[in-house]
Design a protein around this motif. Structure first.
Motif, short mmCIF file in Angstrom:
data_model
loop_
_atom_site.label_atom_id
_atom_site.label_comp_id
_atom_site.label_asym_id
_atom_site.label_seq_id
_atom_site.Cartn_x
_atom_site.Cartn_y
_atom_site.Cartn_z
N ASP A 288 -8.44 26.42 17.16
CA ASP A 288 -7.63 27.92 17.27
C ASP A 288 -6.12 27.70 16.05
O ASP A 288 -5.91 29.08 15.25
N ALA A 289 -5.65 26.66 16.53
CA ALA A 289 -4.46 26.82 15.73
C ALA A 289 -4.20 26.50 14.19
O ALA A 289 -3.47 26.69 13.46
N THR A 290 -5.47 25.73 14.40
CA THR A 290 -5.90 25.35 12.44
C THR A 290 -6.30 26.16 11.89
O THR A 290 -5.30 26.56 10.80
N VAL A 291 -6.85 27.04 12.29
CA VAL A 291 -7.09 28.31 11.58
C VAL A 291 -6.25 29.07 11.68
O VAL A 291 -5.97 29.76 10.89
N ASP A 292 -5.26 29.20 12.82
CA ASP A 292 -4.09 30.24 12.07
C ASP A 292 -2.97 29.93 10.98
O ASP A 292 -2.30 30.06 10.12
N ALA A 293 -3.05 28.14 11.35
CA ALA A 293 -2.62 27.44 10.11
C ALA A 293 -2.72 28.08 8.37
O ALA A 293 -2.22 27.68 7.91
N PHE A 294 -4.15 27.35 9.02
CA PHE A 294 -4.73 28.29 7.38
C PHE A 294 -4.73 29.37 7.14
O PHE A 294 -4.60 29.86 5.80
N LEU A 295 -4.45 29.98 7.88
CA LEU A 295 -4.70 31.74 7.17
C LEU A 295 -2.56 32.04 6.87
O LEU A 295 -2.45 33.11 5.79
N ASP A 296 -2.07 31.22 7.46
CA ASP A 296 -0.50 30.95 7.31
C ASP A 296 -0.56 30.86 5.91
O ASP A 296 0.31 30.83 4.89
N HIS A 297 -0.77 29.50 5.37
CA HIS A 297 -0.25 28.68 4.25
C HIS A 297 -1.50 28.19 3.96
O HIS A 297 -1.49 26.85 3.05
N GLY A 298 -3.02 27.90 4.24
CA GLY A 298 -3.96 27.48 3.08
C GLY A 298 -4.03 27.04 1.86
O GLY A 298 -3.26 28.04 1.49
N THR A 299 -4.68 26.32 1.25
CA THR A 299 -4.46 26.29 -0.33
C THR A 299 -5.98 26.56 -0.26
O THR A 299 -7.07 25.73 -0.62
N VAL A 300 -6.51 27.21 -1.00
CA VAL A 300 -8.06 27.85 -1.48
C VAL A 300 -8.21 27.51 -2.73
O VAL A 300 -8.21 27.70 -4.07
N SER A 301 -8.69 26.56 -2.66
CA SER A 301 -9.03 25.73 -4.08
C SER A 301 -10.50 24.79 -3.86
O SER A 301 -10.38 23.37 -2.21
N ARG A 302 -10.87 24.17 -5.05
CA ARG A 302 -12.27 23.09 -4.22
C ARG A 302 -11.92 21.85 -4.49
O ARG A 302 -11.23 21.47 -5.82
N THR A 303 -12.04 21.40 -3.20
CA THR A 303 -11.43 19.74 -3.54
C THR A 303 -12.48 18.65 -2.85
O THR A 303 -12.06 17.66 -2.66
#
Length: 367
Positions: free
Chosen positions: A293-308
């Motif tokens: 859950d905490a990682t989902v929340d973090a990605f929703l907040d400031h994740g970077t959507v880019s192929r890596t």
């Protein structure tokens, strides 16, 4: 559109939630996550232990079952009900994705990790008890688990292969999937209905490698915190290699779908590392990232959507070479992590059964 939606629609990665509780299923929490872009659910004995012992949501059903059956049977009945409910919530995702996503995973008993026949029987039983197309049964990628995985795929069953810690074991998992598909095809099965993911555990690799580097001392500067992503990127390279070429093309022509790499254990354990290290660094098509859950929340907040996921593959190979030069035996790292992973889930399961037994005794004594 959230970052989770973009992750799938722009980069082809499916975000799953690594948590399953009855209050979330019944109270709308899981549906809210689906609305935000979550496309699947995974569970494990540790998750069930926390859910069942930390909530009164199970008390009424539990009391009813243990009045006439064993505590362990009560656990499986409650777990089956939770997974069935979650499959219902995720079914629209399964239908609209053409069966690519919308899966809910339930693990066989961790006590069976070294028992091929027992694992096969248990996995088959769970598929029969939860006769839904978006169920995935989790089988650990132990040496004894590999033949069970091959058998289950050969019967056309959806399998989430869990606890993968090394590249050689991952290749064995891919081989089990391909040979299982070939068996199913030879029996006239519909390959398009068989789905699988290969769960490569990530953060634990850095935890163990960093521990060994600290112990080794000497010139290990720049080696910490990079083993997990490096190995995962090479795993993705293996995926691309094995799901192409004549053997795979023959299966694909009969409707087979790829076994997607799934990045598991993606919460950052070392606070010195970025909180999304194991998400932002491993984004790419035909992959899954299952997050707590905490990682989902973090990605929703400031994740970077880019192929890596396929960035710096040669650098990843070089990094593993440098680790070997520093005396880090990745095969031994994988052995230790597999043993610890199996033991951790077994301990959680034992603790869960003990807690439920204590609760059953309290009910019988009227306290």
């Amino acid at each position: 559109m959230t970052r989770l939606h973009e992750l799938h629609e722009v980069e082809g990665q499916s975000p799953w939630i690594d948590n399953l509780t009855r209050p979330s299923v019944l109270g709308g929490g899981l549906q809210h996550l689906v609305d935000q872009g979550i496309r699947g659910v995974t569970s494990n004995p540790t998750i069930f232990e926390k859910a069942m012992t930390g909530s009164d949501a199970y008390d009424e059903q539990f009391a009813d079952i243990v009045s006439r059956d064993s505590v362990e049977h009560a656990f499986w009945d409650m777990a089956v009900d939770d997974v069935t409910g979650a499959c219902g919530v995720l079914r629209p995702v399964y239908d609209t994705s053409g069966g690519t996503d919308g899966f809910v995973s339930l693990e066989v008993s961790p006590a069976l990790a070294a028992d091929t026949a027992g694992t096969t029987t248990a996995a088959r039983d769970l598929h029969q008890r939860i006769a839904l197309p978006n169920l995935m049964v989790k089988i650990p990628a132990t040496e004894e688990g590999i033949p069970a995985i091959r058998t289950m795929i050969g019967e056309g069953r959806n399998i989430n292969v869990t606890l993968i810690f090394s590249l050689p074991r991952y290749e064995a998992v891919i081989e089990a999937y391909l040979s299982g598909l070939e068996t199913f095809a030879a029996a006239g099965g519909d390959l398009s209905q068989v789905h699988s993911v290969a769960s490569f555990f990530v953060s634990r690799v850095d935890t163990e490698v960093d521990r060994r580097l600290d112990k080794a001392g000497g010139s290990t500067s720049g080696l910490q915190g990079k083993a997990a992503v490096s190995q995962a990127r090479l795993a993705y390279e293996l995926y691309q290699r094995h799901f192409s070429g004549p053997r795979w093309e023959a299966l694909a022509a009969e409707g087979a779908v790829v076994q997607r790499p799934l990045w598991a254990s993606t919460s950052t354990k070392n606070p010195a590392y970025p909180d999304l290290l194991y998400v932002d660094s491993l984004i790419g098509p035909d992959t899954v990232n299952t997050m707590p859950d905490a990682t989902v929340d973090a990605f929703l907040d400031h994740g970077t959507v880019s192929r890596t996921v396929d960035d710096g593959v040669e650098e990843a190979r070089d990094h593993l070479g440098r680790l070997a030069d520093a005396g880090i035996d990745m095969a031994d790292v994988a052995r230790v992590l597999e043993e610890e992973g199996v033991a951790s889930f077994a301990k959680s399961f034992d603790q869960l059964i003990q807690s439920l037994s204590d609760k059953a005794n309290a009910l019988k004594s009227g306290s």
